[in-house]
Design a protein around this motif. Structure first.
Motif, PDB file in Angstrom:
ATOM      1  N   VAL A 110      49.016 -48.497  38.267  1.00  9.59           N
ATOM      2  CA  VAL A 110      50.245 -48.871  38.962  1.00  9.59           C
ATOM      3  C   VAL A 110      50.270 -50.337  39.397  1.00  9.59           C
ATOM      4  O   VAL A 110      51.327 -50.863  39.723  1.00  9.59           O
ATOM      5  N   LEU A 111      49.104 -51.002  39.394  1.00 12.50           N
ATOM      6  CA  LEU A 111      49.077 -52.374  39.894  1.00 12.50           C
ATOM      7  C   LEU A 111      47.826 -53.093  39.414  1.00 12.50           C
ATOM      8  O   LEU A 111      46.745 -52.493  39.348  1.00 12.50           O
ATOM      9  N   THR A 112      47.977 -54.377  39.067  1.00 12.79           N
ATOM     10  CA  THR A 112      46.843 -55.249  38.745  1.00 12.79           C
ATOM     11  C   THR A 112      46.897 -56.465  39.650  1.00 12.79           C
ATOM     12  O   THR A 112      47.926 -57.154  39.720  1.00 12.79           O
ATOM     13  N   LEU A 113      45.809 -56.720  40.356  1.00  7.98           N
ATOM     14  CA  LEU A 113      45.686 -57.905  41.213  1.00  7.98           C
ATOM     15  C   LEU A 113      44.669 -58.836  40.572  1.00  7.98           C
ATOM     16  O   LEU A 113      43.516 -58.464  40.361  1.00  7.98           O
ATOM     17  N   LYS A 114      45.077 -60.054  40.249  1.00 12.56           N
ATOM     18  CA  LYS A 114      44.193 -61.009  39.592  1.00 12.56           C
ATOM     19  C   LYS A 114      43.465 -61.866  40.613  1.00 12.56           C
ATOM     20  O   LYS A 114      44.000 -62.162  41.686  1.00 12.56           O
ATOM     21  N   ARG A 115      42.248 -62.263  40.255  1.00 14.93           N
ATOM     22  CA  ARG A 115      41.481 -63.147  41.127  1.00 14.93           C
ATOM     23  C   ARG A 115      42.120 -64.531  41.119  1.00 14.93           C
ATOM     24  O   ARG A 115      42.485 -65.060  40.069  1.00 14.93           O
ATOM     25  N   VAL A 116      42.250 -65.135  42.300  1.00 16.31           N
ATOM     26  CA  VAL A 116      42.908 -66.437  42.433  1.00 16.31           C
ATOM     27  C   VAL A 116      41.952 -67.567  42.055  1.00 16.31           C
ATOM     28  O   VAL A 116      42.265 -68.416  41.217  1.00 16.31           O
ATOM     29  N   THR A 117      40.776 -67.584  42.679  1.00 14.57           N
ATOM     30  CA  THR A 117      39.783 -68.648  42.434  1.00 14.57           C
ATOM     31  C   THR A 117      38.547 -68.031  41.800  1.00 14.57           C
ATOM     32  O   THR A 117      37.905 -67.161  42.389  1.00 14.57           O
ATOM     33  N   GLU A 118      38.188 -68.482  40.619  1.00 17.18           N
ATOM     34  CA  GLU A 118      37.115 -67.870  39.843  1.00 17.18           C
ATOM     35  C   GLU A 118      35.775 -67.908  40.557  1.00 17.18           C
ATOM     36  O   GLU A 118      34.983 -66.974  40.451  1.00 17.18           O
ATOM     37  N   SER A 119      35.503 -68.948  41.283  1.00 15.29           N
ATOM     38  CA  SER A 119      34.182 -69.122  41.891  1.00 15.29           C
ATOM     39  C   SER A 119      34.010 -68.343  43.197  1.00 15.29           C
ATOM     40  O   SER A 119      32.911 -68.310  43.756  1.00 15.29           O
ATOM     41  N   GLN A 120      35.063 -67.729  43.705  1.00 17.99           N
ATOM     42  CA  GLN A 120      34.992 -67.018  44.978  1.00 17.99           C
ATOM     43  C   GLN A 120      35.020 -65.503  44.764  1.00 17.99           C
ATOM     44  O   GLN A 120      35.585 -65.011  43.791  1.00 17.99           O
ATOM     45  N   SER A 121      34.411 -64.765  45.689  1.00 13.84           N
ATOM     46  CA  SER A 121      34.378 -63.309  45.604  1.00 13.84           C
ATOM     47  C   SER A 121      35.729 -62.718  46.017  1.00 13.84           C
ATOM     48  O   SER A 121      36.556 -63.386  46.641  1.00 13.84           O
ATOM     49  N   THR A 122      35.936 -61.461  45.675  1.00  7.31           N
ATOM     50  CA  THR A 122      37.175 -60.773  46.027  1.00  7.31           C
ATOM     51  C   THR A 122      36.870 -59.529  46.844  1.00  7.31           C
ATOM     52  O   THR A 122      35.776 -58.960  46.751  1.00  7.31           O
ATOM     53  N   ASN A 123      37.837 -59.109  47.635  1.00  9.09           N
ATOM     54  CA  ASN A 123      37.694 -57.862  48.375  1.00  9.09           C
ATOM     55  C   ASN A 123      39.085 -57.280  48.651  1.00  9.09           C
ATOM     56  O   ASN A 123      40.063 -58.020  48.788  1.00  9.09           O
ATOM     57  N   LEU A 124      39.145 -55.966  48.710  1.00 11.39           N
ATOM     58  CA  LEU A 124      40.431 -55.295  48.871  1.00 11.39           C
ATOM     59  C   LEU A 124      40.257 -54.044  49.717  1.00 11.39           C
ATOM     60  O   LEU A 124      39.390 -53.214  49.464  1.00 11.39           O
ATOM     61  N   ARG A 125      41.079 -53.925  50.754  1.00 12.26           N
ATOM     62  CA  ARG A 125      41.180 -52.713  51.561  1.00 12.26           C
ATOM     63  C   ARG A 125      42.664 -52.455  51.800  1.00 12.26           C
ATOM     64  O   ARG A 125      43.436 -53.400  51.981  1.00 12.26           O
ATOM     65  N   TYR A 126      43.053 -51.193  51.814  1.00 12.41           N
ATOM     66  CA  TYR A 126      44.464 -50.889  52.004  1.00 12.41           C
ATOM     67  C   TYR A 126      44.648 -49.444  52.451  1.00 12.41           C
ATOM     68  O   TYR A 126      43.750 -48.610  52.319  1.00 12.41           O
ATOM     69  N   THR A 127      45.810 -49.172  53.013  1.00 13.61           N
ATOM     70  CA  THR A 127      46.258 -47.808  53.269  1.00 13.61           C
ATOM     71  C   THR A 127      47.503 -47.589  52.421  1.00 13.61           C
ATOM     72  O   THR A 127      48.101 -48.543  51.909  1.00 13.61           O
TER      73      THR A 127
END
Length: 297
Positions: free
Chosen positions: A75-92
C-alpha cells in the motif's frame, strides 16, 4: 531489523467490522520501507497511517491514507532521503470499511428497494438526536425511509458487493420509533461508498457475503410491523472521509431515487410508485453484465 509498530484499530459509526486489517513493514532496496496491508474481508478498507517516528524517509505529512484491498497488497513505499543516514519508522493506524479514494463518474440514481409497481411513501429520516428534544434541531442528512402497506420483498437499490449481513435480531417490543438492533444488509459500491438497507425480516436474507447484486435483485423480506410507522425499509449511504489529521469517519451522502413520478431526493414526504427502468438497472453494469442482462430480458 523490522521497526516496532503501535497498532490502534478504530471502528466508527454503526459498522461492525468483519475484516481484520493488519500492517507489515519490510525493508526495501536502497534503505527504504514498504508497507503491506492484509485485509481478511471481501471489500476495500480505508486505512489512516499516523507516523510517530519517520527518520530519513520521504513523506509529505505525518499522516497518510492508503487503501487495503481484500487479501495482501503493498500500500505504500517510503524512500530513503539521504543514502548515508539510517532510517527508522514507527506508526499507528486506524481503518474503516469503504474506499476513500474512489469517485463516481456520473450522478447515481437509486431504485426504491421494493418490487416494481409498489406504492410507497418516501420520507427523509431525522437524526436520532432530535428525538431527545435538543435545543437546536440536528439537520444532518441520515438517509431515507419508504413506508408501504403489505409485507413484500426488498430489492437491491443499486449494484454492489454484499459487504455485511446482520439478520438475526428478533424484537419483542412494540410501538418502536427506532431500534439499534435492526436487521440490515450492507452493499459496497464501485464509487467506494456503502449503502445500508435496514428494517428487514430476521433470517430472510437471499444473498451471501461477497455476492455481487444488481438493482432489482431480491435481497430479503420486509419488516417493520412493530414500529409506529408500520412496514417500512430504510436506506443510508456513507463514505469514508478524513476528519482532522488523525481520524476517519463516515460522511452520510444524499441519495436520489427514481419513481414513476420522476427522480427525487425525497426531501419531503411524498407518495411514489416504484419503477425499475432499464437505464437505472444497468447504469453501473460492465459491458459483459449489460450483455447478459439484455439477453435475459
Amino acid at each position: 531489523m523490522r521497526p516496532s509498530l503501535a497498532v490502534v484499530c478504530c471502528f466508527f459509526f454503526w459498522q461492525v467490522s468483519l475484516a481484520q486489517i493488519t500492517m507489515e513493514t519490510v525493508r526495501a532496496e536502497e534503505g527504504g520501507m514498504e508497507l503491506y496491508a492484509t485485509n481478511t474481508g471481501n471489500v476495500p478498507y480505508t486505512v489512516l497511517i499516523d507516523y510517530t517516528e519517520l527518520t530519513n524517509l520521504n513523506s509529505i505529512s505525518n499522516t497518510g491514507i492508503v487503501i487495503a484491498r481484500p487479501g495482501k497488497s503493498k500500500v505504500l513505499t517510503l524512500k530513503r532521503v539521504t543514502e548515508s543516514q539510517s532510517t527508522n519508522l514507527r506508526y499507528t493506524y486506524s481503518f474503516i470499511k469503504g474506499d476513500y479514494s474512489r469517485r463516481s463518474k456520473e450522478e447515481t440514481v437509486y431504485l426504491i428497494p421494493l418490487p416494481e409497481g409498489t406504492v410507497a411513501t418516501g420520507i427523509r429520516m431525522t437524526h436520532i438526536e432530535n428525538r431527545l428534544q435538543p435545543k437546536e434541531e440536528n439537520t444532518d442528512y441520515v438517509g431515507v425511509s419508504f413506508r408501504f402497506g403489505l409485507p413484500t420483498e426488498v430489492v437491491a437499490p443499486r449494484k454492489g458487493v454484499v459487504s455485511e449481513i446482520s439478520m438475526d435480531k428478533y424484537s419483542d417490543k412494540n410501538n418502536l420509533d427506532f431500534d439499534r438492533g435492526e436487521n440490515f444488509i450492507e452493499l459496497f459500491h464501485d464509487d467506494g461508498s456503502l449503502t445500508k438497507i435496514m428494517v428487514l425480516s430476521p433470517g430472510s436474507e437471499k444473498v451471501k457475503l461477497g455476492q455481487v447484486v444488481f438493482p432489482g435483485d431480491v435481497i430479503a423480506e420486509s419488516a417493520g410491523e412493530t414500529y409506529n410507522s408500520g412496514l417500512h425499509v430504510r436506506l443510508a449511504n456513507m463514505k469514508p472521509v478524513k476528519d482532522g489529521t488523525t481520524k476517519l469517519k463516515y460522511e452520510m451522502l444524499p441519495m436520489k431515487f427514481v419513481s414513476k413520478e420522476g427522480v427525487s431526493d425525497v426531501a419531503e414526504m411524498q407518495e411514489l410508485v416504484v419503477v425499475h427502468p432499464d437505464e437505472v438497472v444497468t447504469a453501473e453494469m460492465s459491458k459483459k453484465e449489460k450483455k447478459t442482462y439484455e439477453a435475459g430480458n
